[in-house]
Write a protein that holds these residues in place. Sequence first.
Motif, PDB file in Angstrom:
ATOM      1  N   PHE A  88       0.832  -1.202   0.000  1.00 48.35           N
ATOM      2  CA  PHE A  88       0.000   0.000   0.000  1.00 48.35           C
ATOM      3  C   PHE A  88       0.867   1.252   0.000  1.00 48.35           C
ATOM      4  O   PHE A  88       0.587   2.221  -0.720  1.00 48.35           O
ATOM      5  CB  PHE A  88      -0.923  -0.014   1.230  1.00 48.35           C
ATOM      6  CG  PHE A  88      -1.909   1.125   1.262  1.00 48.35           C
ATOM      7  CD1 PHE A  88      -3.087   1.069   0.537  1.00 48.35           C
ATOM      8  CD2 PHE A  88      -1.643   2.260   2.014  1.00 48.35           C
ATOM      9  CE1 PHE A  88      -3.989   2.118   0.563  1.00 48.35           C
ATOM     10  CE2 PHE A  88      -2.543   3.311   2.048  1.00 48.35           C
ATOM     11  CZ  PHE A  88      -3.714   3.235   1.322  1.00 48.35           C
ATOM     12  N   GLY A  89       1.932   1.265   0.788  1.00 51.56           N
ATOM     13  CA  GLY A  89       2.820   2.417   0.835  1.00 51.56           C
ATOM     14  C   GLY A  89       3.578   2.640  -0.452  1.00 51.56           C
ATOM     15  O   GLY A  89       3.920   3.775  -0.783  1.00 51.56           O
ATOM     16  N   GLU A  90       3.831   1.567  -1.199  1.00 49.26           N
ATOM     17  CA  GLU A  90       4.559   1.682  -2.460  1.00 49.26           C
ATOM     18  C   GLU A  90       3.639   1.983  -3.638  1.00 49.26           C
ATOM     19  O   GLU A  90       4.119   2.105  -4.764  1.00 49.26           O
ATOM     20  CB  GLU A  90       5.327   0.392  -2.732  1.00 49.26           C
ATOM     21  CG  GLU A  90       6.446   0.129  -1.729  1.00 49.26           C
ATOM     22  CD  GLU A  90       7.100  -1.214  -1.942  1.00 49.26           C
ATOM     23  OE1 GLU A  90       6.576  -2.007  -2.765  1.00 49.26           O
ATOM     24  OE2 GLU A  90       8.128  -1.492  -1.294  1.00 49.26           O
ATOM     25  N   GLY A  91       2.337   2.090  -3.383  1.00 52.00           N
ATOM     26  CA  GLY A  91       1.395   2.414  -4.447  1.00 52.00           C
ATOM     27  C   GLY A  91       1.001   1.249  -5.325  1.00 52.00           C
ATOM     28  O   GLY A  91       0.401   1.448  -6.376  1.00 52.00           O
ATOM     29  N   ARG A  92       1.342   0.023  -4.909  1.00 55.07           N
ATOM     30  CA  ARG A  92       0.954  -1.148  -5.682  1.00 55.07           C
ATOM     31  C   ARG A  92      -0.415  -1.644  -5.235  1.00 55.07           C
ATOM     32  O   ARG A  92      -0.994  -1.148  -4.269  1.00 55.07           O
ATOM     33  CB  ARG A  92       1.988  -2.258  -5.509  1.00 55.07           C
ATOM     34  CG  ARG A  92       3.361  -1.915  -6.060  1.00 55.07           C
ATOM     35  CD  ARG A  92       4.289  -3.098  -5.951  1.00 55.07           C
ATOM     36  NE  ARG A  92       4.665  -3.369  -4.570  1.00 55.07           N
ATOM     37  CZ  ARG A  92       5.179  -4.524  -4.160  1.00 55.07           C
ATOM     38  NH1 ARG A  92       5.341  -5.512  -5.024  1.00 55.07           N
ATOM     39  NH2 ARG A  92       5.517  -4.688  -2.895  1.00 55.07           N
ATOM     40  N   ALA A  93      -0.954  -2.640  -5.958  1.00 57.09           N
ATOM     41  CA  ALA A  93      -2.230  -3.231  -5.556  1.00 57.09           C
ATOM     42  C   ALA A  93      -2.046  -3.852  -4.174  1.00 57.09           C
ATOM     43  O   ALA A  93      -1.242  -4.779  -4.017  1.00 57.09           O
ATOM     44  CB  ALA A  93      -2.670  -4.286  -6.566  1.00 57.09           C
ATOM     45  N   PRO A  94      -2.785  -3.395  -3.149  1.00 59.44           N
ATOM     46  CA  PRO A  94      -2.463  -3.805  -1.776  1.00 59.44           C
ATOM     47  C   PRO A  94      -2.767  -5.260  -1.467  1.00 59.44           C
ATOM     48  O   PRO A  94      -1.959  -5.948  -0.858  1.00 59.44           O
ATOM     49  CB  PRO A  94      -3.299  -2.853  -0.919  1.00 59.44           C
ATOM     50  CG  PRO A  94      -4.392  -2.390  -1.806  1.00 59.44           C
ATOM     51  CD  PRO A  94      -3.850  -2.386  -3.195  1.00 59.44           C
ATOM     52  N   GLY A  95      -3.942  -5.772  -1.864  1.00 60.45           N
ATOM     53  CA  GLY A  95      -4.263  -7.170  -1.587  1.00 60.45           C
ATOM     54  C   GLY A  95      -4.435  -7.441  -0.105  1.00 60.45           C
ATOM     55  O   GLY A  95      -3.558  -8.003   0.543  1.00 60.45           O
ATOM     56  N   PHE A  96      -5.569  -7.027   0.453  1.00 60.35           N
ATOM     57  CA  PHE A  96      -5.826  -7.193   1.893  1.00 60.35           C
ATOM     58  C   PHE A  96      -5.853  -8.677   2.249  1.00 60.35           C
ATOM     59  O   PHE A  96      -6.370  -9.499   1.487  1.00 60.35           O
ATOM     60  CB  PHE A  96      -7.159  -6.545   2.255  1.00 60.35           C
ATOM     61  CG  PHE A  96      -7.381  -6.402   3.738  1.00 60.35           C
ATOM     62  CD1 PHE A  96      -6.829  -5.352   4.429  1.00 60.35           C
ATOM     63  CD2 PHE A  96      -8.128  -7.332   4.431  1.00 60.35           C
ATOM     64  CE1 PHE A  96      -7.030  -5.216   5.786  1.00 60.35           C
ATOM     65  CE2 PHE A  96      -8.337  -7.220   5.779  1.00 60.35           C
ATOM     66  CZ  PHE A  96      -7.785  -6.149   6.464  1.00 60.35           C
ATOM     67  N   PRO A  97      -5.277  -9.068   3.419  1.00 63.71           N
ATOM     68  CA  PRO A  97      -5.289 -10.482   3.813  1.00 63.71           C
ATOM     69  C   PRO A  97      -6.691 -11.066   3.827  1.00 63.71           C
ATOM     70  O   PRO A  97      -7.636 -10.441   4.315  1.00 63.71           O
ATOM     71  CB  PRO A  97      -4.673 -10.452   5.219  1.00 63.71           C
ATOM     72  CG  PRO A  97      -3.803  -9.244   5.223  1.00 63.71           C
ATOM     73  CD  PRO A  97      -4.500  -8.239   4.363  1.00 63.71           C
ATOM     74  N   ARG A  98      -6.822 -12.281   3.316  1.00 68.34           N
ATOM     75  CA  ARG A  98      -8.126 -12.914   3.168  1.00 68.34           C
ATOM     76  C   ARG A  98      -8.265 -14.097   4.113  1.00 68.34           C
ATOM     77  O   ARG A  98      -7.281 -14.675   4.570  1.00 68.34           O
ATOM     78  CB  ARG A  98      -8.324 -13.387   1.730  1.00 68.34           C
ATOM     79  CG  ARG A  98      -8.342 -12.267   0.714  1.00 68.34           C
ATOM     80  CD  ARG A  98      -8.653 -12.785  -0.667  1.00 68.34           C
ATOM     81  NE  ARG A  98      -7.617 -13.666  -1.161  1.00 68.34           N
ATOM     82  CZ  ARG A  98      -7.655 -14.294  -2.334  1.00 68.34           C
ATOM     83  NH1 ARG A  98      -8.706 -14.126  -3.117  1.00 68.34           N
ATOM     84  NH2 ARG A  98      -6.669 -15.068  -2.717  1.00 68.34           N
ATOM     85  N   PHE A  99      -9.500 -14.485   4.355  1.00 64.93           N
ATOM     86  CA  PHE A  99      -9.766 -15.679   5.133  1.00 64.93           C
ATOM     87  C   PHE A  99      -9.354 -16.909   4.324  1.00 64.93           C
ATOM     88  O   PHE A  99      -9.486 -16.934   3.100  1.00 64.93           O
ATOM     89  CB  PHE A  99     -11.254 -15.767   5.510  1.00 64.93           C
ATOM     90  CG  PHE A  99     -11.695 -14.697   6.467  1.00 64.93           C
ATOM     91  CD1 PHE A  99     -11.399 -14.796   7.815  1.00 64.93           C
ATOM     92  CD2 PHE A  99     -12.390 -13.584   6.019  1.00 64.93           C
ATOM     93  CE1 PHE A  99     -11.788 -13.810   8.702  1.00 64.93           C
ATOM     94  CE2 PHE A  99     -12.792 -12.601   6.896  1.00 64.93           C
ATOM     95  CZ  PHE A  99     -12.487 -12.705   8.251  1.00 64.93           C
ATOM     96  N   LYS A 100      -8.860 -17.915   5.023  1.00 60.58           N
ATOM     97  CA  LYS A 100      -8.355 -19.119   4.378  1.00 60.58           C
ATOM     98  C   LYS A 100      -9.442 -20.187   4.328  1.00 60.58           C
ATOM     99  O   LYS A 100      -9.950 -20.610   5.367  1.00 60.58           O
ATOM    100  CB  LYS A 100      -7.137 -19.662   5.136  1.00 60.58           C
ATOM    101  CG  LYS A 100      -5.966 -18.700   5.219  1.00 60.58           C
ATOM    102  CD  LYS A 100      -5.347 -18.455   3.854  1.00 60.58           C
ATOM    103  CE  LYS A 100      -4.104 -17.586   3.974  1.00 60.58           C
ATOM    104  NZ  LYS A 100      -3.479 -17.351   2.666  1.00 60.58           N
TER     105      LYS A 100
END
Length: 394
Positions: free
Chosen positions: A94-106
């Motif tokens: 997120f800080g680098e401006g890339r697609a963040p991809g929030f942690p998901r449920f497994k």
Amino acid sequence: MRRSFRFLLRPTARQAAALAACLEDHRTLYNAALEHRRTAYARAGVSVRYGDQSAELKHIRADDPDGQARWSFSSQQATLRRLDKAFRAFFKRFGEGRAPGFPRFKGRGRFDTVEWPKDGDGCRWDSQPGHPTTTYVRLQGVGHVRVHRHRTVRGQVKTISVKREGCRWFVVLSCDDVPAESFPVTGAVAGIDMGVASLVTTSDGQHLSNPRHLAASADRLADAQRVLARKRRGSKRRRKAVARVAALHAKVRRQRLDGAHKAALALVRAYDVIVHEDLRIANMTRSASGRIEAPGRNVAAKSGLNRSILDAGWGVFLTILAHKAESAGRTLIAVNPAGTSRTCARCGHSAKDNRLTQAGFACTACGHAAHADVNAAVNILRAGLALRQAAQAA
């Protein structure tokens, strides 16, 4: 140096059930910890850290003596650290401006590994050293599980992980102080060109074949996927069909790994210095479909090329080659591949017309003719030696 050793487990039916229960409880813990973080931030604006959740772990174990308390405390801490690592990677992206991809449920098929951070804390490698023929690993809550040890473990075992792949179980040992496997000095140097027709072409004219394992299994995979598409979701037959497709893909993966290991070992044994292209495989295999406003061209041809590149396994091969070169004390150099396939290795003239066909190269300036991949490998070698000389001079 640090190396990993991977062995097949031979659990009994009861041990296999215990391993599955261990994996499921760790998955539940991961998802509960993720929900805890999400809820705390959404309702109170509080960021929950690993230390907070690790401190609560002993209360969770006390309230669930027949569930979470059965397993090693340190392995559950490793699962919480795994979630914390996912959040740190999220904030970094997120800080680098890339697609963040929030942690998901497994889901049940998305969590297949449990780690014990220290040998002797909830686990023990070679737990029955007095046994004359067989090796065992002891896991808390599971027992002494038989290991198919096909090679000698070297170094000091630091962490132990258990991984499920389909219906098989594997143990992965991460070891420190593993001695290097040095080979005799040959004095030979080589540049290698990655390809689809041949997996590797060296600057001295050798070609290592590309087995195309995925293409060889394409018909069986297509049949298995058609059978899977007809099954009703949630049924036992669908689960069996899913397992069949997964087993076919796992076989292709093992074949590709085996071929990459053999090819990389042959190169490391033969050459002291190996120069390869610094490939951006993710960029090379992007889809050509484009957008609705600007649709792409030659989409089918680009899709076939992408499939061939991924089937060759360039990324897997280069990773294995780097590990083997480091272990053997060989020098590995990565160079920018731009222009290497269209530049003449004799006179240096670069033009698109020099590359006549996939395998044919004929310089329009000096008339030099050669195999296109061999010509590119020579250019790669020269670029790598120039980089090495500049680094030594600096």
